[in-house]
Design a protein around this motif. Sequence first.
Motif, PDB file in Angstrom:
ATOM      1  N   ALA A 168      20.628 -18.406 -30.497  1.00  0.00           N
ATOM      2  CA  ALA A 168      20.378 -17.128 -29.842  1.00  0.00           C
ATOM      3  C   ALA A 168      21.109 -16.008 -30.580  1.00  0.00           C
ATOM      4  CB  ALA A 168      20.844 -17.178 -28.396  1.00  0.00           C
ATOM      5  N   ALA A 169      22.359 -16.293 -31.006  1.00  0.00           N
ATOM      6  CA  ALA A 169      23.131 -15.258 -31.687  1.00  0.00           C
ATOM      7  C   ALA A 169      22.470 -14.902 -33.009  1.00  0.00           C
ATOM      8  CB  ALA A 169      24.554 -15.744 -31.922  1.00  0.00           C
ATOM      9  N   ARG A 170      21.970 -15.912 -33.718  1.00  0.00           N
ATOM     10  CA  ARG A 170      21.322 -15.638 -35.000  1.00  0.00           C
ATOM     11  C   ARG A 170      20.046 -14.834 -34.771  1.00  0.00           C
ATOM     12  NH1 ARG A 170      20.510 -20.671 -36.854  1.00  0.00           N
ATOM     13  NH2 ARG A 170      22.729 -21.092 -36.880  1.00  0.00           N
ATOM     14  N   ALA A 171      19.317 -15.173 -33.693  1.00  0.00           N
ATOM     15  CA  ALA A 171      18.095 -14.432 -33.401  1.00  0.00           C
ATOM     16  C   ALA A 171      18.396 -12.975 -33.084  1.00  0.00           C
ATOM     17  CB  ALA A 171      17.375 -15.083 -32.219  1.00  0.00           C
ATOM     18  N   MET A 172      19.571 -12.710 -32.487  1.00  0.00           N
ATOM     19  CA  MET A 172      19.949 -11.333 -32.200  1.00  0.00           C
ATOM     20  C   MET A 172      20.480 -10.622 -33.434  1.00  0.00           C
ATOM     21  SD  MET A 172      19.636 -10.613 -28.888  1.00  0.00           S
ATOM     22  CE  MET A 172      20.892  -9.425 -28.460  1.00  0.00           C
ATOM     23  N   GLY A 173      20.664 -11.355 -34.529  1.00  0.00           N
ATOM     24  CA  GLY A 173      21.082 -10.716 -35.771  1.00  0.00           C
ATOM     25  C   GLY A 173      22.578 -10.694 -35.991  1.00  0.00           C
ATOM     26  N   TYR A 174      23.317 -11.573 -35.304  1.00  0.00           N
ATOM     27  CA  TYR A 174      24.763 -11.612 -35.545  1.00  0.00           C
ATOM     28  C   TYR A 174      25.096 -12.718 -36.538  1.00  0.00           C
ATOM     29  CZ  TYR A 174      25.170  -8.555 -31.562  1.00  0.00           C
ATOM     30  OH  TYR A 174      25.051  -7.485 -30.715  1.00  0.00           O
ATOM     31  N   ALA A 175      26.076 -12.466 -37.392  1.00  0.00           N
ATOM     32  CA  ALA A 175      26.491 -13.447 -38.387  1.00  0.00           C
ATOM     33  C   ALA A 175      27.430 -14.448 -37.717  1.00  0.00           C
ATOM     34  CB  ALA A 175      27.189 -12.762 -39.551  1.00  0.00           C
ATOM     35  N   VAL A 176      26.864 -15.609 -37.368  1.00  0.00           N
ATOM     36  CA  VAL A 176      27.638 -16.600 -36.612  1.00  0.00           C
ATOM     37  C   VAL A 176      28.903 -17.035 -37.364  1.00  0.00           C
ATOM     38  CG1 VAL A 176      27.571 -18.901 -35.598  1.00  0.00           C
ATOM     39  CG2 VAL A 176      25.620 -17.382 -35.356  1.00  0.00           C
ATOM     40  N   PRO A 177      28.798 -17.407 -38.669  1.00  0.00           N
ATOM     41  CA  PRO A 177      30.018 -17.863 -39.359  1.00  0.00           C
ATOM     42  C   PRO A 177      31.103 -16.805 -39.372  1.00  0.00           C
ATOM     43  CG  PRO A 177      28.077 -18.355 -40.660  1.00  0.00           C
ATOM     44  CD  PRO A 177      27.630 -17.480 -39.552  1.00  0.00           C
ATOM     45  N   ARG A 178      30.706 -15.527 -39.519  1.00  0.00           N
ATOM     46  CA  ARG A 178      31.728 -14.487 -39.615  1.00  0.00           C
ATOM     47  C   ARG A 178      32.457 -14.333 -38.282  1.00  0.00           C
ATOM     48  NH1 ARG A 178      29.435  -8.942 -40.925  1.00  0.00           N
ATOM     49  NH2 ARG A 178      28.312 -10.116 -42.499  1.00  0.00           N
ATOM     50  N   VAL A 179      31.695 -14.338 -37.191  1.00  0.00           N
ATOM     51  CA  VAL A 179      32.332 -14.217 -35.875  1.00  0.00           C
ATOM     52  C   VAL A 179      33.301 -15.372 -35.659  1.00  0.00           C
ATOM     53  CG1 VAL A 179      31.909 -14.271 -33.397  1.00  0.00           C
ATOM     54  CG2 VAL A 179      30.404 -12.960 -34.887  1.00  0.00           C
TER      55      VAL A 179
END
Lengths: 306, 212
Positions: free
Chosen positions: A180-191
């Motif tokens: 879901a986070a990737r679909a929203m455009g957030y960089a999961v590894p960075r967070v």
Amino acid sequence: MTELGWWGVPIAVLGGAVRVSTPFLFVSLGECITEKSGRINLGLEGILVMGAMSGYALSYITGSPWLGVLGAGVAGLGLGLLHGLVCNLPRVNDIAVGIGLMLFGTGLAFFLGKPYVQPKAPTLPAMSLGGWSGAPQVQAALEVNPLFLIGIGIAVSLGWAFRNTRWGLIVRMVGDSSDAARAMGYAVPRVRTLCTGVGGFLAGIGGSFLSLYYPGSWSEGLSSGQGLMAVALVIFARWNPMRCFYAALLFGGAGAVGPALQSVGITSGYYLFNAAPYVVTLGIMIATCSPRRTLAGAPGELSINR
Amino acid sequence: MLAERPYRANRRGLHAADRAYMRDTIRTKQPVISEPFLTNIGDANMVGSLPGLDVHWGLGFGLVFCLVTYVLVKHTTYGFALRIVGGNARAARLAGLPVGAIVLAACALGGAAAGLAGMVEVAAVHGSANASLIAGYGYAGILVAFIARQNPLAIVPVAVLVGGISASGGMLQRRLDLPDATVLVLQGIAFMLILASETVYGRLKIFRPERA
């Protein structure tokens, strides 16, 4: 000197809780942030020891214990970022890397900390909040370190931030569903890397409390698994920062039962009472878990829950 | 300082000057009560050496345990069920396997192995149950299992390597004048690098298994 008799036991337990709980509080808050973002950092034990060493060394060199606290946080931040970056690589197991980091952190702290075992560094001042009472036991129990109050502040604001801010929502989403986070455009590894770094920062500060306030010196036997227990306390606290605080207090208080009973003359089973915090934690964990569902509030992306 | 168990030539662990109470005594210039006086289990109860070798029976126990575990995991129905549970617990439950009982048995076996290691540490190395038993073998052991990629036979060489690195600590201290924590740093770096290199597994050609 006023005689408190049996009242001395709960007061001493409270004092022990306030004195001992701070490192647990900081490390479990750090682990809480890390686990909310979907990673487990078992290396916080190593970060704690590294923070204790660097805090003590910096305090000795600069003469300012608060600079030491900051330095301990920065050292923890560095090790936390290391864990975060290594775990960003595909197929790397965060639990295994965490144990590796634990060995690396403690080893590095012992290696670099050899020259600081002997010298006496300036330690953090205590604040007396017990001036209203005439009983010396009450005054001793309410000798509070500023870091303890800072820790409460962080716990409160962290709980608020997880619920009410955009950043808190992003961290929780990354931890619950990376898709879901990737679909929203957030960089999961960075967070996740940032969360692990911040968690390391807090754990480093927890370590500096050990070497700069209580017990207040640097030695290789300084940490006796506080970092690992704090990781367990996060699960115990169901990934809620405020409950992390209560869990740390309960854990510290249970550890003070033995010495408190000793002070009123009950000496039998002293070593048994030293196991009280672990028995209490295990007991509550077993009593509240169920084989039929995962724990309420558990981040969905944790590798133990997937 | 109170009395302490007399020095034994074959004892390992912290040097007297490195022990916590000794350090406290030196630093504070105050008497410090040492750890409780410990009883020795006695030479008659010690585990001896393997015949013809200078290695105690712990190595034999370990090798046998590795072999038994290998057969158990790879060549029995219990091992097959265990691997299914480890791969996907939900699928195992759908297939009708008693997941809880299987996991419980595996935990019990793991605990048995660790307990055996503790017994060997006391009965072949230290001779008494004291605080120097806490040497981080448990954590290093978890990493050995990870690096051996959960293969019981691969554990033997990995464990020998890790144990060798630990044992080299005294040599480093004497010959090169390095602090004994050097070994811990070395172990930590080695573990971190090996675990991080998991990411290149299957990407480089030499790691790729031949497809028939």
